[in-house]
Write a protein that holds these residues in place. Structure first.
Motif, PDB file in Angstrom:
ATOM      1  N   PHE A 124       0.841  -1.198   0.000  1.00  0.00           N
ATOM      2  CA  PHE A 124       0.000   0.000   0.000  1.00  0.00           C
ATOM      3  C   PHE A 124       0.877   1.250   0.000  1.00  0.00           C
ATOM      4  O   PHE A 124       1.918   1.320   0.672  1.00  0.00           O
ATOM      5  CB  PHE A 124      -0.914   0.036   1.217  1.00  0.00           C
ATOM      6  CG  PHE A 124      -1.983  -1.032   1.200  1.00  0.00           C
ATOM      7  CD1 PHE A 124      -2.792  -1.207   0.092  1.00  0.00           C
ATOM      8  CD2 PHE A 124      -2.180  -1.858   2.303  1.00  0.00           C
ATOM      9  CE1 PHE A 124      -3.780  -2.180   0.072  1.00  0.00           C
ATOM     10  CE2 PHE A 124      -3.158  -2.837   2.293  1.00  0.00           C
ATOM     11  CZ  PHE A 124      -3.953  -2.997   1.170  1.00  0.00           C
ATOM     12  N   GLY A 125       0.433   2.271  -0.734  1.00  0.00           N
ATOM     13  CA  GLY A 125       1.069   3.573  -0.665  1.00  0.00           C
ATOM     14  C   GLY A 125       0.572   4.355   0.538  1.00  0.00           C
ATOM     15  O   GLY A 125      -0.378   3.940   1.220  1.00  0.00           O
ATOM     16  N   ASN A 126       1.211   5.492   0.823  1.00  0.00           N
ATOM     17  CA  ASN A 126       0.843   6.225   2.045  1.00  0.00           C
ATOM     18  C   ASN A 126      -0.570   6.795   1.983  1.00  0.00           C
ATOM     19  O   ASN A 126      -1.190   7.042   3.012  1.00  0.00           O
ATOM     20  CB  ASN A 126       1.854   7.327   2.348  1.00  0.00           C
ATOM     21  CG  ASN A 126       1.813   8.466   1.334  1.00  0.00           C
ATOM     22  OD1 ASN A 126       1.501   8.252   0.162  1.00  0.00           O
ATOM     23  ND2 ASN A 126       2.151   9.677   1.785  1.00  0.00           N
ATOM     24  N   ALA A 127      -1.122   6.950   0.773  1.00  0.00           N
ATOM     25  CA  ALA A 127      -2.503   7.434   0.679  1.00  0.00           C
ATOM     26  C   ALA A 127      -3.472   6.458   1.321  1.00  0.00           C
ATOM     27  O   ALA A 127      -4.537   6.858   1.811  1.00  0.00           O
ATOM     28  CB  ALA A 127      -2.874   7.663  -0.782  1.00  0.00           C
ATOM     29  N   HIS A 128      -3.121   5.180   1.348  1.00  0.00           N
ATOM     30  CA  HIS A 128      -3.987   4.153   1.914  1.00  0.00           C
ATOM     31  C   HIS A 128      -4.110   4.314   3.428  1.00  0.00           C
ATOM     32  O   HIS A 128      -5.120   3.894   4.012  1.00  0.00           O
ATOM     33  CB  HIS A 128      -3.424   2.766   1.572  1.00  0.00           C
ATOM     34  CG  HIS A 128      -4.252   1.633   2.076  1.00  0.00           C
ATOM     35  ND1 HIS A 128      -5.315   1.117   1.380  1.00  0.00           N
ATOM     36  CD2 HIS A 128      -4.184   0.911   3.232  1.00  0.00           C
ATOM     37  CE1 HIS A 128      -5.861   0.131   2.070  1.00  0.00           C
ATOM     38  NE2 HIS A 128      -5.193  -0.009   3.201  1.00  0.00           N
ATOM     39  N   PHE A 129      -3.095   4.890   4.056  1.00  0.00           N
ATOM     40  CA  PHE A 129      -3.065   4.957   5.516  1.00  0.00           C
ATOM     41  C   PHE A 129      -3.589   6.283   6.065  1.00  0.00           C
ATOM     42  O   PHE A 129      -3.564   6.512   7.273  1.00  0.00           O
ATOM     43  CB  PHE A 129      -1.629   4.733   6.007  1.00  0.00           C
ATOM     44  CG  PHE A 129      -1.065   3.400   5.615  1.00  0.00           C
ATOM     45  CD1 PHE A 129      -1.464   2.242   6.266  1.00  0.00           C
ATOM     46  CD2 PHE A 129      -0.157   3.290   4.573  1.00  0.00           C
ATOM     47  CE1 PHE A 129      -0.946   1.010   5.903  1.00  0.00           C
ATOM     48  CE2 PHE A 129       0.357   2.071   4.196  1.00  0.00           C
ATOM     49  CZ  PHE A 129      -0.044   0.917   4.853  1.00  0.00           C
ATOM     50  N   ALA A 130      -4.026   7.172   5.201  1.00  0.00           N
ATOM     51  CA  ALA A 130      -4.532   8.466   5.656  1.00  0.00           C
ATOM     52  C   ALA A 130      -5.855   8.294   6.396  1.00  0.00           C
ATOM     53  O   ALA A 130      -6.764   7.599   5.934  1.00  0.00           O
ATOM     54  CB  ALA A 130      -4.706   9.410   4.477  1.00  0.00           C
ATOM     55  N   THR A 131      -5.953   8.928   7.573  1.00  0.00           N
ATOM     56  CA  THR A 131      -7.190   8.913   8.370  1.00  0.00           C
ATOM     57  C   THR A 131      -7.481  10.336   8.843  1.00  0.00           C
ATOM     58  O   THR A 131      -6.701  11.263   8.611  1.00  0.00           O
ATOM     59  CB  THR A 131      -7.049   7.979   9.588  1.00  0.00           C
ATOM     60  OG1 THR A 131      -6.057   8.520  10.478  1.00  0.00           O
ATOM     61  CG2 THR A 131      -6.647   6.563   9.157  1.00  0.00           C
ATOM     62  N   SER A 132      -8.568  10.470   9.549  1.00  0.00           N
ATOM     63  CA  SER A 132      -8.934  11.802  10.052  1.00  0.00           C
ATOM     64  C   SER A 132      -7.956  12.302  11.106  1.00  0.00           C
ATOM     65  O   SER A 132      -7.823  13.512  11.321  1.00  0.00           O
ATOM     66  CB  SER A 132     -10.353  11.780  10.627  1.00  0.00           C
ATOM     67  OG  SER A 132     -10.432  10.836  11.692  1.00  0.00           O
TER      68      SER A 132
END
Length: 352
Positions: A124-132
């Motif tokens: 997964f790229g870092n966009a996958h781990f973005a949360t609020s």
């Protein structure tokens, strides 16, 4: 060259890595993470192909690797998936685990596919781990490796009828008479050094397949002569034709030859020794001692086996034998139920 054994290495493609990236666009001061995912690695498939006759192409090309997935890129672009690798084998090939000798798959029909090795997962790229609460992750995931295995391949010819007997019993002459097969024929032992297949045309689109196996001698199951290497090619047959030379010129005892071959079949595999068998006395055109034929016939009748006497040179008795064999083959085919390949079996490679 007929190659019926080969060991290969297979490797699924590695998955591509995800990437850490952030949007950098004019008038977008807080672009946020935009690292794409890595592509999935390709799988390795083994496919039965009736246009392939031996495993020779795998003997000299043992490594088969699927394509790896490409890494992810910025702007949420995922990497391309790796290409699958395809290994084509003859119909009748069996796949074994070389360490445990476990049968993993058996190709019995043209076009059958088996998933032998999975490709690796893309990271997964870092966009996958973005949360609020984590709006700018600065990490990504690495891709995983593909499956990697060593496989033992063994070819067992698919035929309805198998020919067995001593060298020079007339097997090659017989198959060349009743089919379009053209095996090497000569007056010396072990003329046939590799199995031959012949298709017998019965008319009205009816056929059956005969496998001519190199001659056996006493002690074959222990490796004497050509050994039992080729006996695997008659394991799948529903019927055996046991050819025995009864001509006086052979200088051999027909009954002794008959008994020796049956002992070798049973020693190799008790089920093969008990397989339906027709005893065929050959070379009766060169028979000048009729009692040799009569003694063999009586011995076959003791074992409750059908008996025929033929001459492949003159054609005497051949037509009657083929008609009888055709009826027997059709009966065996009628008793076999169609084998259904389940999805679980097709994908068994994933459970190893």
């Amino acid at each position: 060259m007929f190659i019926d054994r080969a060991k290969i290495q297979i490797r699924g493609g590695h998955g591509g890595n995800g990437v850490t990236a952030f949007r950098r666009e004019k008038f977008v001061p807080r672009g946020g993470p935009s690292g794409g995912d890595g592509g999935r690695g390709g799988d390795v498939w083994i496919i039965a192909d009736q246009s392939v006759n031996t495993l020779l192409h795998l003997r000299y090309n043992p490594l088969h690797v699927a394509g790896r997935g490409l890494h992810g890129e910025g702007s949420n672009r995922s990497g391309k998936e790796g290409a699958d690798a395809v290994v084509r084998v003859p119909v009748g090939t069996q796949i074994f685990d070389p360490n445990t000798n476990e049968l993993l798959f058996d190709f019995e029909e043209d076009g059958q596919r088996w998933l032998a090795a999975h490709g690796g997962r893309g990271g997964f790229g870092n966009a996958h781990f973005a949360t609020s609460t984590n709006r700018a992750p600065r990490y990504h995931q690495e891709g995983s490796d593909g499956d990697e295995f060593e496989l033992q391949l063994e070819l067992k010819l698919l035929a309805d009828v198998g020919l067995v007997g001593f060298p020079n019993a007339g097997k090659s002459t017989f198959i060349s008479t009743v089919s379009a097969a053209k095996p090497k024929i000569a007056d010396y032992p072990f003329t046939t050094l590799e199995p031959n297949l012949g298709v017998v045309d019965l008319g009205d689109f009816r056929t059956f397949v005969i496998a001519d196996i190199p001659g056996l001698i006493e002690g074959a199951h222990e490796g004497h002569g050509l050994g039992d290497r080729f006996l695997r090619h008659v394991e799948r047959t529903s019927l055996l034709l046991h050819l025995v030379d009864v001509s006086s010129a052979s200088g051999r005892d027909p009954v002794s030859d008959y008994e020796v071959i049956n002992r070798e079949l049973a020693a190799y595999d008790p089920q093969l020794g008990a397989r339906d068998q027709i005893v065929v006395a050959t070379k009766i055109d060169a028979l000048d001692e009729p009692e040799r034929l009569q003694i063999l016939k009586e011995r076959a009748q003791q074992d409750a086996r059908q008996f025929f006497a033929i001459s492949s040179v003159t054609g005497e008795g051949v037509r009657e034998l083929i008609q009888f064999v055709a009826r027997e083959v059709e009966q065996h085919r009628a008793q076999k139920l169609p084998r259904i390949i389940s999805d679980e079996e097709l994908l068994i490679g994933s459970s190893r």
